[in-house]
Design an enzyme around this catalytic site. Sequence first.
Site, PDB file in Angstrom:
ATOM      1  CD  GLU A  78      -2.945  -1.113   0.139  1.00 20.67           C
ATOM      2  OE1 GLU A  78      -3.090  -0.077  -0.534  1.00 20.67           O
ATOM      3  OE2 GLU A  78      -3.605  -2.162  -0.060  1.00 20.67           O
ATOM      4  CB  CYS A 141      -6.671  -2.550   6.410  1.00 18.35           C
ATOM      5  SG  CYS A 141      -6.859  -4.294   6.788  1.00 18.35           S
ATOM      6  CG  HIS A 165      -4.728  -4.944   1.998  1.00 20.84           C
ATOM      7  ND1 HIS A 165      -4.891  -3.582   1.896  1.00 20.84           N
ATOM      8  CD2 HIS A 165      -5.592  -5.351   2.980  1.00 20.84           C
ATOM      9  CE1 HIS A 165      -5.823  -3.183   2.774  1.00 20.84           C
ATOM     10  NE2 HIS A 165      -6.253  -4.230   3.440  1.00 20.84           N
TER      11      HIS A 165
HETATM   12  N1  PCA Z   1      -8.682  -6.526   6.341  1.00 19.56           N
HETATM   13  C1  PCA Z   1      -9.630  -5.461   6.558  1.00 19.56           C
HETATM   14  C2  PCA Z   1      -9.608  -5.195   8.026  1.00 19.56           C
HETATM   15  C3  PCA Z   1      -8.913  -6.340   8.651  1.00 19.56           C
HETATM   16  C4  PCA Z   1      -8.293  -7.064   7.532  1.00 19.56           C
HETATM   17  O1  PCA Z   1      -7.505  -8.022   7.629  1.00 19.56           O
HETATM   18  C5  PCA Z   1      -9.379  -4.233   5.687  1.00 19.56           C
HETATM   19  O2  PCA Z   1      -8.842  -4.379   4.576  1.00 19.56           O
HETATM   20  O3  PCA Z   1      -9.708  -3.120   6.092  1.00 19.56           O
END
Ligand code: PCA
Length: 200
Positions: A78, A141, A165
């Site tokens: 990200e 997140c 992610h």
């Molecule tokens: N993914 C979510 C919140 C917790 C996670 O593992 C997100 O992308 O916001």
Amino acid sequence: MKILITAFEPFGGEKVNPALEAMKLLPDMIDNSKILKLELPTIFKKSVEKVWQYIDMHKPDIIVSLGQAGGRAYISVERVAINIDDASIADNDGNMPVDLPIFEDGENAYFSNLPIRNMAEAIKKAGIPARISNTAGTYVCNHVMYGVLYKIHKENLNMKAGFIHVPYIPEQVIAKPESPSMSLEHIVKAIEVACVELLS
Ligand code: PCA
């Protein structure tokens, strides 16, 4: 060096969170750096409070937070966290903020200060699909990525932080086979490679 890895508990009806499973499988040392691991609740505010407390206590040099991005087919390094909570499902405490700033006195956005381009390239070189992502979403997140970078900026901390992610793992998509997934082994490898790269 101390690298803090964080990952979230399962949410949204899933039985596992691939980010958490991957974190558990990471070694305790990567390239002479100590790997610290912290599980976070998938809950607005509480997640940030927990990671802030941990940062104050353990003073890591680098913070890499991990989360599940169901539906993405690749590892997402990200670039940016934005100052908005906008949930389309409730968090694990029933909160569902809509269009709310995370911190009234924060910038509109903070960029990761990790070498995101090199990290994504290194993961691809290891044979695993990866790319830079320009949105960490508006759920928990993004909230944690923003919260950590906000603290670093406000307190002028000499720390680097960012977010990765990861896709679903295969066992999560058996009932939704049109969704992409990636093996847990590949996810773990990608995170290790990214850590080696950011230490170089
Ligand atoms: N993914 C979510 C919140 C917790 C996670 O593992 C997100 O992308 O916001």
